[in-house]
Design an enzyme around this catalytic site. Structure first.
Site, PDB file in Angstrom:
ATOM      1  N   SER A 259      12.372  18.813   7.578  1.00 24.90           N
ATOM      2  CA  SER A 259      12.163  19.874   8.572  1.00 24.90           C
ATOM      3  C   SER A 259      10.686  19.944   8.940  1.00 24.90           C
ATOM      4  O   SER A 259       9.812  19.672   8.114  1.00 24.90           O
ATOM      5  CB  SER A 259      12.625  21.231   8.012  1.00 24.90           C
ATOM      6  OG  SER A 259      14.026  21.356   8.183  1.00 24.90           O
TER       7      SER A 259
ATOM      8  N   SER B  50      26.115  20.908   1.377  1.00 23.79           N
ATOM      9  CA  SER B  50      25.568  20.892   0.013  1.00 23.79           C
ATOM     10  C   SER B  50      26.549  21.592  -0.929  1.00 23.79           C
ATOM     11  O   SER B  50      27.531  22.211  -0.482  1.00 23.79           O
ATOM     12  CB  SER B  50      24.234  21.643  -0.006  1.00 23.79           C
ATOM     13  OG  SER B  50      24.485  23.031   0.234  1.00 23.79           O
TER      14      SER B  50
ATOM     15  N   GLY C 130      14.246  16.413   3.145  1.00 27.98           N
ATOM     16  CA  GLY C 130      13.117  17.329   3.283  1.00 27.98           C
ATOM     17  C   GLY C 130      12.335  17.112   4.562  1.00 27.98           C
ATOM     18  O   GLY C 130      11.107  17.166   4.582  1.00 27.98           O
TER      19      GLY C 130
ATOM     20  N   HIS D 163      11.726  19.655   0.053  1.00 27.52           N
ATOM     21  CA  HIS D 163      12.710  20.600   0.588  1.00 27.52           C
ATOM     22  C   HIS D 163      12.093  21.972   0.849  1.00 27.52           C
ATOM     23  O   HIS D 163      11.147  22.368   0.186  1.00 27.52           O
ATOM     24  CB  HIS D 163      13.889  20.747  -0.377  1.00 27.52           C
ATOM     25  CG  HIS D 163      14.727  19.508  -0.488  1.00 27.52           C
ATOM     26  ND1 HIS D 163      14.707  18.678  -1.575  1.00 27.52           N
ATOM     27  CD2 HIS D 163      15.608  18.957   0.388  1.00 27.52           C
ATOM     28  CE1 HIS D 163      15.554  17.669  -1.381  1.00 27.52           C
ATOM     29  NE2 HIS D 163      16.107  17.813  -0.189  1.00 27.52           N
TER      30      HIS D 163
ATOM     31  N   ASP E 215      25.973  16.458   0.683  1.00 27.21           N
ATOM     32  CA  ASP E 215      24.526  16.431   0.465  1.00 27.21           C
ATOM     33  C   ASP E 215      24.246  16.734  -1.014  1.00 27.21           C
ATOM     34  O   ASP E 215      24.746  17.724  -1.553  1.00 27.21           O
ATOM     35  CB  ASP E 215      23.903  17.520   1.368  1.00 27.21           C
ATOM     36  CG  ASP E 215      22.394  17.441   1.449  1.00 27.21           C
ATOM     37  OD1 ASP E 215      21.841  16.342   1.249  1.00 27.21           O
ATOM     38  OD2 ASP E 215      21.771  18.489   1.737  1.00 27.21           O
ATOM     39  N   HIS E 216      23.446  15.891  -1.652  1.00 28.83           N
ATOM     40  CA  HIS E 216      23.031  16.105  -3.050  1.00 28.83           C
ATOM     41  C   HIS E 216      24.195  16.335  -4.016  1.00 28.83           C
ATOM     42  O   HIS E 216      24.226  17.332  -4.749  1.00 28.83           O
ATOM     43  CB  HIS E 216      22.062  17.299  -3.151  1.00 28.83           C
ATOM     44  CG  HIS E 216      20.745  17.051  -2.486  1.00 28.83           C
ATOM     45  ND1 HIS E 216      19.787  16.220  -3.011  1.00 28.83           N
ATOM     46  CD2 HIS E 216      20.251  17.509  -1.309  1.00 28.83           C
ATOM     47  CE1 HIS E 216      18.748  16.175  -2.188  1.00 28.83           C
ATOM     48  NE2 HIS E 216      19.006  16.943  -1.139  1.00 28.83           N
TER      49      HIS E 216
HETATM   50  P1  13P Z   1      14.622  20.561   4.725  1.00 32.66           P
HETATM   51  O1  13P Z   1      14.521  21.665   3.717  1.00 32.66           O
HETATM   52  O2  13P Z   1      13.279  19.975   5.019  1.00 32.66           O
HETATM   53  O3  13P Z   1      15.342  20.960   5.947  1.00 32.66           O
HETATM   54  O4  13P Z   1      15.470  19.357   4.041  1.00 32.66           O
HETATM   55  C1  13P Z   1      16.869  19.375   4.077  1.00 32.66           C
HETATM   56  C2  13P Z   1      17.451  18.320   3.211  1.00 32.66           C
HETATM   57  O5  13P Z   1      16.813  17.405   2.740  1.00 32.66           O
HETATM   58  C3  13P Z   1      18.897  18.415   2.936  1.00 32.66           C
HETATM   59  O6  13P Z   1      19.318  17.449   2.029  1.00 32.66           O
HETATM   60  O1  G3H Z   2      18.615  19.847   0.189  1.00 32.93           O
HETATM   61  C1  G3H Z   2      18.672  21.053   0.399  1.00 32.93           C
HETATM   62  C2  G3H Z   2      19.409  21.590   1.558  1.00 32.93           C
HETATM   63  O2  G3H Z   2      18.539  22.344   2.360  1.00 32.93           O
HETATM   64  C3  G3H Z   2      20.603  22.390   1.126  1.00 32.93           C
HETATM   65  O3  G3H Z   2      20.191  23.621   0.658  1.00 32.93           O
HETATM   66  O4  G3H Z   2      21.399  23.683  -1.505  1.00 32.93           O
HETATM   67  O5  G3H Z   2      20.518  25.798  -0.455  1.00 32.93           O
HETATM   68  O6  G3H Z   2      22.477  24.626   0.559  1.00 32.93           O
HETATM   69  P1  G3H Z   2      21.224  24.502  -0.251  1.00 32.93           P
HETATM   70 ZN    ZN Z   3      17.838  16.945   0.551  1.00 29.87          ZN
END
Ligand code: 13P
Ligand code: G3H
Ligand code: ZN
Length: 312
Positions: A217, A50, A215, A181, A83-84
């Site tokens: 987990s 990320s 999201g 998330h 990521d994102h």
């Molecule tokens: P979690 O917070 O559910 O682990 O999601 C992680 C995620 O979507 C990272 O992009």
């Molecule tokens: O999408 C969220 C992931 O858990 C990454 O989290 O932006 O705190 O690294 P972070």
């Molecule tokens: Zn995410």
């Protein structure tokens, strides 16, 4: 094997009714725990960073750590994914820096703005052999410093997906069907249910197209308990039921994002170590316990949730 894109992985996952785990990495031990589990399970793997991870560790460290994992485990295909990604500039930086996959997350902007920015990223990425994940709909929860409240989150509208994918040329699509998330996804006493009807409607409109779930987990209660029994204070942490993720993986979902569960595993291992060994002060001792938990969690995800074991 060098780093790969997710194209072949997703094709096989879609046809085989399983999903690839996309696990967030922030330091060496996290990369090691995840990769060792995937290698033992003979599972394809996506390691993702990320903006927060790139800021914390420095993107170059993360790329080199993932390259080390690839060198040590040539038997499994590994993708390095952003990521994102917040904008074109961030995605370009990662593409230029060795990532093989990027996410452009313009889901909080208007439909037209989302299309325009995603298209720009796709053109640059594809010209450099990199694949692109985009997002429609928005998830509740916390990413970096951005907090989206449950009221401001919105499910993906299936009637928008064909136009979005055909106009942008993106390679996969993250959709919002009720995941969020972080470690506090649902209220205690409720019965968490993902909107499989939206997933099915999306995949009916995009046959064969890989869908992504963020999201995802599950917030394993055994690790929450260890944290709380060893000085932590996590109250009412609740995640997505694993059977629903398995069901999503059998359908069109090819990539399932997991970060919070790894954080819980690492924290549980370190907290427990400190309580059991108050005389220890060598970081290699306590961080190794966190790494062991991460490996156990990823092994469990691959075998019991994603179904991606023995797929190489
Ligand atoms: P979690 O917070 O559910 O682990 O999601 C992680 C995620 O979507 C990272 O992009
Ligand atoms: O999408 C969220 C992931 O858990 C990454 O989290 O932006 O705190 O690294 P972070
Ligand atoms: Zn995410």
């Amino acid at each position: 094997m060098a780093l790969v894109t997710s194209t072949e992985m997703f094709k096989k996952a879609y046809n085989g009714g399983y999903a690839i785990g996309a696990f967030n990495v922030n330091n060496m031990e996290i990369v090691q725990g995840i990769t060792e589990a995937a290698a033992e399970c003979k599972s394809p793997l996506i390691l993702q960073a990320s903006a927060g991870a790139r800021k914390y560790a420095n993107s170059i460290y993360l790329v080199k750590l993932v390259e080390a994992a690839v060198e040590l485990h040539p038997e499994i295909p590994i993708v390095l994914h952003l990521d994102h990604g917040a904008d074109f500039a961030t995605c370009k930086d990662c593409i230029d820096g060795g990532f093989t996959s990027v996410m452009i997350d313009y889901s909080s902007h208007s439909f037209e703005e989302n299309i325009a920015e995603t298209k720009k990223v796709v053109e640059y990425a594809h010209a450099h052999g990199v694949v692109v994940e985009a997002e429609l709909g928005s998830l509740a929860g916390i990413e970096d410093d951005v907090k989206v409240s449950a009221e401001n989150s919105s499910y993906t509208r299936p009637e928008e997906v064909e136009e979005f994918v055909s106009r942008t040329g993106c390679d996969s699509l993250a959709i919002a069907i009720g995941t969020s998330h972080g470690a506090y996804k649902f209220k205690p006493g409720t019965n968490p249910k993902l909107r499989m009807d939206i997933l099915d409607e999306v995949s009916k409109r995009l046959p064969g197209f890989p869908i992504v779930l963020h999201g995802s987990s599950s917030v394993p209660q055994e690790y929450v308990k260890i944290i709380n029994e060893n000085g932590g204070a996590l109250k009412d942490a609740i995640g997505v039921p694993e059977d629903q993720l398995r069901e999503a993986a059998r359908r069109a979902v090819c990539k399932i994002n997991i970060d919070s569960d790894l954080r819980l595993g690492m924290t549980a291992g370190i907290r427990q170590h400190f309580v059991q060994h108050p005389d220890h002060f060598d970081p290699r001792q306590y961080i190794a316990d966190g790494r062991t938990n991460i490996k156990d969690i990823v092994r469990h995800k691959i075998i019991d949730v994603l179904g991606s074991d023995n797929k190489i």
